[in-house]
Design a protein around this motif. Structure first.
Motif, PDB file in Angstrom:
ATOM      1  N   VAL A  10      38.845  -3.496  57.984  1.00  0.00           N
ATOM      2  CA  VAL A  10      39.541  -3.873  56.751  1.00  0.00           C
ATOM      3  C   VAL A  10      38.817  -5.043  56.073  1.00  0.00           C
ATOM      4  O   VAL A  10      38.517  -6.052  56.707  1.00  0.00           O
ATOM      5  N   LYS A  11      38.523  -4.876  54.808  1.00  0.00           N
ATOM      6  CA  LYS A  11      37.917  -5.941  54.012  1.00  0.00           C
ATOM      7  C   LYS A  11      38.823  -6.233  52.820  1.00  0.00           C
ATOM      8  O   LYS A  11      39.302  -5.307  52.157  1.00  0.00           O
ATOM      9  N   LEU A  12      39.056  -7.499  52.544  1.00  0.00           N
ATOM     10  CA  LEU A  12      39.937  -7.886  51.449  1.00  0.00           C
ATOM     11  C   LEU A  12      39.139  -8.559  50.334  1.00  0.00           C
ATOM     12  O   LEU A  12      38.280  -9.408  50.601  1.00  0.00           O
ATOM     13  N   ALA A  13      39.439  -8.166  49.103  1.00  0.00           N
ATOM     14  CA  ALA A  13      38.816  -8.797  47.934  1.00  0.00           C
ATOM     15  C   ALA A  13      39.606 -10.051  47.585  1.00  0.00           C
ATOM     16  O   ALA A  13      40.779 -10.189  47.970  1.00  0.00           O
ATOM     17  N   PRO A  14      38.997 -11.006  46.879  1.00  0.00           N
ATOM     18  CA  PRO A  14      39.719 -12.214  46.465  1.00  0.00           C
ATOM     19  C   PRO A  14      41.018 -11.878  45.739  1.00  0.00           C
ATOM     20  O   PRO A  14      41.062 -10.961  44.923  1.00  0.00           O
ATOM     21  N   GLY A  15      42.058 -12.607  46.072  1.00  0.00           N
ATOM     22  CA  GLY A  15      43.380 -12.338  45.510  1.00  0.00           C
ATOM     23  C   GLY A  15      44.443 -12.853  46.450  1.00  0.00           C
ATOM     24  O   GLY A  15      44.175 -13.718  47.298  1.00  0.00           O
ATOM     25  N   PHE A  16      45.653 -12.324  46.330  1.00  0.00           N
ATOM     26  CA  PHE A  16      46.800 -12.840  47.065  1.00  0.00           C
ATOM     27  C   PHE A  16      46.551 -12.953  48.569  1.00  0.00           C
ATOM     28  O   PHE A  16      46.616 -14.042  49.139  1.00  0.00           O
ATOM     29  N   TRP A  17      46.265 -11.817  49.233  1.00  0.00           N
ATOM     30  CA  TRP A  17      46.115 -11.844  50.681  1.00  0.00           C
ATOM     31  C   TRP A  17      44.831 -12.530  51.117  1.00  0.00           C
ATOM     32  O   TRP A  17      44.792 -13.195  52.151  1.00  0.00           O
TER      33      TRP A  17
END
Length: 266
Positions: A48-55
């Motif tokens: 799982v990779k998350l982009a900049p933002g809430f999480w």
């Protein structure tokens, strides 16, 4: 011309049959795999990779502030010292409550998730040091419960006179479940088996102690079951899955043990 069309039709027919055969084999393989796993296979956290933002922002806060704070508290409250004392590396009595081991395991699990997403050599080295303390505290048979190992006499009141003799509130099995989850997360994040080997030794010990014709008690808190199921997924050892099922099936079975009551869903 007619012969050419027949030949072309025959070739397509063969190709379709081959493709159908291959598809059938794939489906059968998937069906067999699903029989040995959850109906819906979870996505590994390592993928799982998350982009900049809430999480993304929350996880950054977790990495920079929450995880260091939690480890500071584990040191401040003696949760880490208990392992050193159980391993004979430091003198002194047990500090805190009987479920304190699990708190350190939970923080290690969270730190491992973070480590996979954001490599940190300082954090990784710190985890290596803590894991060495945990390994030192494990008894020869695989038992790991610093509350009893550090001070067996005082442990009798809350955890029973012998190992696993007061399962309704001793937290021995509960702690083990969090150990397994931490060990798996650490292994998936780093590829190191240092904590996983501790978890497997403990799980093998549990499988020897509990089961039909053995100790038929169940943990006061249901946590070890999910840890055992995760060990099965990562090792393929069916005895871990069977052990998890045993604990689930025995809960509420008055023929196997004295029931603990509604609080423990027993």
């Amino acid at each position: 011309m007619k012969s050419h069309k027949l030949s072309e039709h025959f070739s397509w027919n063969i190709l379709i049959r081959i493709n159908l055969f291959i598809l059938l084999m794939i489906l059968l393989g998937c069906s067999q795999q699903q029989q040995n796993d959850y109906p819906v296979t979870p996505v590994p956290f390592t993928e799982v990779k998350l982009a900049p933002g809430f999480w993304f922002d929350r996880i950054q806060t977790n990495r920079e502030i929450t995880i260091p704070y939690c480890f500071d508290k584990c040191e401040e409250t003696g949760r880490i010292q208990n392992f050193a004392r159980a391993g004979g590396l430091e003198k002194g009595g047990f500090i805190g409550r009987r479920y304190n081991d699990s708190d350190l395991f939970k923080v290690i699990e969270g730190a491992s998730y973070s480590l996979r997403q954001h490599p940190d050599s300082i954090l990784e080295k710190y985890l290596d040091e803590i894991i060495a303390l945990i390994a030192s505290a494990q008894e020869e048979d695989g038992y790991l419960f610093t509350y009893r190992t550090v001070d067996p006499e005082n442990a009798k009141q809350k955890a029973g006179p012998e190992k696993y003799s007061k399962l309704e509130n001793a937290h021995e099995l509960y702690n083990s479940g969090h150990l397994y989850e931490a060990a798996i997360a650490h292994y998936q994040a780093t590829g190191k088996k240092t904590l996983l080997n501790v978890a497997l030794k403990n799980a093998d010990h549990i499988c020897e102690i509990f089961g039909t014709g053995k100790n038929t008690g169940v943990p006061g808190h249901q946590e070890i079951e999910i840890g055992l199921a995760k060990l099965f997924r990562i090792t393929g050892e069916k005895k871990y899955l069977d052990m998890a099922m045993f604990f689930l099936d025995e809960r509420g079975n008055a023929a196997g043990h004295s029931l603990y009551g509604e609080y423990s869903q027993d």
